[in-house]
Structure formats: C-alpha cells, structure tokens
Write a protein that holds these residues in place. Structure first.
Motif, PDB file in Angstrom:
ATOM      1  N   PHE A 148       3.434  -0.124  -7.769  1.00 15.89           N
ATOM      2  CA  PHE A 148       2.425  -0.586  -7.191  1.00 15.89           C
ATOM      3  C   PHE A 148       1.813  -1.570  -8.008  1.00 15.89           C
ATOM      4  O   PHE A 148       1.487  -2.668  -7.656  1.00 15.89           O
ATOM      5  CB  PHE A 148       1.244   0.496  -6.829  1.00 15.89           C
TER       6      PHE A 148
ATOM      7  N   TRP B 272       3.360   1.785  -1.578  1.00 18.36           N
ATOM      8  CA  TRP B 272       3.724   2.218  -3.057  1.00 18.36           C
ATOM      9  C   TRP B 272       2.404   2.774  -4.010  1.00 18.36           C
ATOM     10  O   TRP B 272       2.802   3.068  -5.072  1.00 18.36           O
ATOM     11  CB  TRP B 272       4.311   1.098  -3.649  1.00 18.36           C
ATOM     12  N   GLN B 273       1.362   3.041  -3.436  1.00 15.91           N
ATOM     13  CA  GLN B 273       0.155   3.703  -4.438  1.00 15.91           C
ATOM     14  C   GLN B 273       0.503   5.004  -4.883  1.00 15.91           C
ATOM     15  O   GLN B 273       0.012   5.109  -6.053  1.00 15.91           O
ATOM     16  CB  GLN B 273      -0.987   3.700  -3.376  1.00 15.91           C
TER      17      GLN B 273
ATOM     18  N   HIS C 203      -8.512  -3.126  -4.728  1.00 15.33           N
ATOM     19  CA  HIS C 203      -7.486  -2.071  -5.705  1.00 15.33           C
ATOM     20  C   HIS C 203      -7.365  -2.418  -6.906  1.00 15.33           C
ATOM     21  O   HIS C 203      -6.698  -1.919  -7.966  1.00 15.33           O
ATOM     22  CB  HIS C 203      -5.884  -2.353  -5.156  1.00 15.33           C
TER      23      HIS C 203
ATOM     24  N   ASP D 259       0.739  -1.279  -0.022  1.00 15.45           N
ATOM     25  CA  ASP D 259       0.233   0.001  -0.080  1.00 15.45           C
ATOM     26  C   ASP D 259       0.878   1.200  -0.070  1.00 15.45           C
ATOM     27  O   ASP D 259       0.811   2.316  -0.628  1.00 15.45           O
ATOM     28  CB  ASP D 259      -0.919   0.099   1.198  1.00 15.45           C
TER      29      ASP D 259
ATOM     30  N   TYR E 218       1.013  -5.623  -7.355  1.00 10.52           N
ATOM     31  CA  TYR E 218      -0.183  -6.013  -7.523  1.00 10.52           C
ATOM     32  C   TYR E 218      -0.099  -7.127  -8.327  1.00 10.52           C
ATOM     33  O   TYR E 218      -0.718  -8.222  -8.425  1.00 10.52           O
ATOM     34  CB  TYR E 218      -1.131  -5.043  -8.238  1.00 10.52           C
TER      35      TYR E 218
END
Length: 175
Positions: free
Chosen positions: A117, A110-111, A147, A108, A121
């Motif tokens: 991100f 790195w969003q 996400h 999170d 993911y």
C-alpha cells in the motif's frame, strides 16, 4: 534530492554487507532472482519519473482504461504515472476524476498489505507534488491526507515515511 549524513551512512552500511549467496540448485537460466534484485535497486535509488516513464506504466494505463483490474506491480507503476500524459492522446489519469476514483479504490484494496500500500501511496504522493491544480489534484490530495497517518505509522519505518510523519504538509501540498 540531497544526501544527508544518515543517507550516506546507511548506503555505506548496505554496501558493506556481504552479498547474498546464490542457491546452488537455482536454475541459471531463470532471470527472476536478478529481476527482483534490480527492482529493489530501482526502488531504493531510482526516481519516480523512471517508473512513470516506463513502457510498463503505459501498458498498465491502457489495461486500466480498458476496465481491467491490475496486478499489484502494474498498479504501482500506474500510481507513479497518474499525472503523466499517456502516449496515445496526451490525457492524464489525474484529469479524469471517475478513473482516478477507480484507481484509488484499487489502491485501497492493498491496505491489508502495508508494504505494498505504501509503495502505491509513495507513487501517488510524488505524482501529486508535481501536479497542476484541478479537481483531480484535489481528489488525490484528500486521499493522501486521509491515509497519511496510516502510511507514516507503517512498519518497518522507512526514511520517507519518517519524513511524512515529521512533515504532514508533504501530503497537503503546502510544502
């Protein structure tokens, strides 16, 4: 993975591009430029299993289990290896809900950098698709669903993010 016409066309275009020129002032003993190029090739053409099985992912898991905050590259490798048995006792990070939650919190962080991100993911998504049912898989599935839209809408669009946008069930485990 099957190759579609668009994949082959994209590859043909990429191979037809001229090679980038090396900086004449660059130190020939410095492996960093070649290492970065090799990483890009592995990411573009490699599979998640290669990242998950790498010694780097095992080291990242050991550091993570010791409580260390991971650098991005190690976090990315660990995301790909979340459902892989560790070499020393066979446990999977996905089986430990507390550790998995801590990993997802690090992802999170790195969003603010969408490219990074979505690399995490993608590793989590690929691990999730092969994971056995259980509380960890449920926790990971919830995270991926929350996400999915963010990753699917991220720029620049990539083929796999377009697929995620077209097929939301990829993040639901219903595919």
């Amino acid at each position: 993975m099957s190759q579609t016409g668009s994949d082959l066309q994209a590859l043909a275009l990429a191979l037809g591009e001229p090679c980038p020129r090396l900086d004449p002032a660059a130190d020939p003993a410095n492996p960093a430029p070649m290492t970065r190029a090799l990483q890009r090739i592995r990411l573009a053409f490699g599979d998640s299993g290669a990242l998950a099985a790498s010694p780097r992912s095992a080291r990242a898991l050991l550091a993570f289990r010791s409580g260390d905050r991971l650098r991005f590259i190690d976090l990315k490798y660990l995301c790909h290896a979340v459902d892989r048995p560790n070499p020393w006792d066979g446990r999977r990070l996905l089986q430990d809900a507390q550790l998995l939650q801590r990993l997802l919190q690090q992802v999170d962080a790195w969003q603010g950098e969408p490219r990074r991100f979505r690399q995490c993911y993608r590793g989590l998504l690929q691990a999730y698709s092969g994971a056995a049912a259980g509380p960890g898989r449920t926790l990971l599935g919830d995270y991926l669903r929350r996400h999915r839209q963010y990753v699917a809408a991220s720029q620049p669009p990539l083929e796999w993010t377009r697929e995620l946008a077209r097929h939301p069930a990829l993040a639901d485990g219903k595919d």
